[in-house]
Design an enzyme around this catalytic site. Sequence first.
Site, PDB file in Angstrom:
ATOM      1  NE  ARG A  52      -0.741   1.865   3.508  1.00 20.34           N
ATOM      2  CZ  ARG A  52       0.374   2.592   3.683  1.00 20.34           C
ATOM      3  NH1 ARG A  52       1.531   2.023   3.977  1.00 20.34           N
ATOM      4  NH2 ARG A  52       0.337   3.890   3.544  1.00 20.34           N
ATOM      5  N   GLY A  53       0.257   2.381  -0.215  1.00 17.86           N
ATOM      6  CA  GLY A  53       0.993   3.608  -0.483  1.00 17.86           C
ATOM      7  C   GLY A  53       1.044   3.774  -1.989  1.00 17.86           C
ATOM      8  CB  ALA A  54      -0.051   6.512  -4.234  1.00 16.25           C
ATOM      9  NE  ARG A  95      -6.599  -0.160  -2.419  1.00 15.62           N
ATOM     10  CZ  ARG A  95      -6.086   0.537  -1.388  1.00 15.62           C
ATOM     11  NH1 ARG A  95      -4.795   0.463  -1.131  1.00 15.62           N
ATOM     12  NH2 ARG A  95      -6.857   1.272  -0.624  1.00 15.62           N
ATOM     13  CG  ASP A 243      -3.823   7.092  -1.862  1.00 10.65           C
ATOM     14  OD1 ASP A 243      -3.373   5.977  -2.159  1.00 10.65           O
ATOM     15  OD2 ASP A 243      -3.857   7.527  -0.696  1.00 10.65           O
ATOM     16  CG  ASN A 253      -3.928  10.918   2.399  1.00  7.70           C
ATOM     17  OD1 ASN A 253      -3.223  10.112   1.786  1.00  7.70           O
ATOM     18  ND2 ASN A 253      -3.699  11.216   3.661  1.00  7.70           N
TER      19      ASN A 253
END
EC number: 5.3.1.23
Length: 365
Positions: A52-54, A95, A243, A253
């Site tokens: 995770r984390g853009a 996603r 994001d 976000n």
Amino acid sequence: MIRIATEQIQSVSFDGETLYILDQTQLPAVTQYLRITRIEQCWQAIKELKVRGAPAIGIAAAYGLLLGLKDVAADGFDDFYQGFQEKSEYLASSRPTAVNLFWALNRMHARLIAEKEHSVEALRAKLLQEAHAIRAEDEAVCRSIGMHGLTLLHDGMTLLTHCNAGAIATAKYGTALAPVYLAKERGWNLKVIADETRPLLQGSRLTAWELTEAGIDVTLITDSMAAYVMSKGWVDAVIVGCDRVAANGDVANKIGTYGVALLAKAHCIPFYVAAPMSTIDMDTASGDAIPIEEREAGEITNGFGVHTAPPEVKVFNPAFDVTPNELISAIITEQGIVRQPYNETLIELFKQGGNSGEGTRHVES
């Protein structure tokens, strides 16, 4: 608990055959790397927030696409291109909100088109080069964001952050936490207050973990305590990652960011967003057009295997919210810092390219 030096953490890496992903759902109890050899495993890792984390999602998608292409048997470009499109669309379905996912896939597509005259074997090699470049550039981008972010800070400050925009969400350093790591390199004493970040606790499980591992002074609070600590004067600035940034400066976000921005405004505290250029989506006019992912009810009613609500209760579980641009003091990018009016300064930022900060009073180098 297994520990690993923070400077050695790589959230995503690839050895040409296997994709290794730090399973962030296991932190902080266990530091475990997943061995991923099939595109379906990569899709699942993205969907289930194991990565995770853009920026990290984008890197994982680029490598995951390579794994998928191993199954594509093609004699020429047309067959290979069809397989590429199918695998890319599949990963894109994992996603919807983090624009880096689509940015990375589009970048791989652009490289494929640019190299279309080569053999299929050569195309695979060119795409591997591009995926490696995406990862290497992200590390440089994060360091640059950190350097620009430091110009807004000074030794002794206390920063509040929401969710996790640190080293494990990127190739290295992070976005929002990059200035904190670089400040430590300089010998500064920055303190961090980390929101717990319900419902998946990315602040407590991830941000508090990685800052503690790095020897940085961090205090964990629940999300509902942010207003109280601000009212006490204990927060000098808020800094978060994101994001997606819309063309007008609205920012998507992790859920709860909007509330933190409102609190910061009420307490006259600057609210900064750290965003690589790849997270700025100039094709999305405003935050109203950003798709917001909704996740399963069990993350709230049965989080981490513990029932905390009646099983039949109705649940609304958006993973993100949108912070309107008027609440954002500045957006920190690798090319410089932009302020209002974002619908003008973001355009100028892209026009300037590497010459950030020159020729405009709004863009700061």
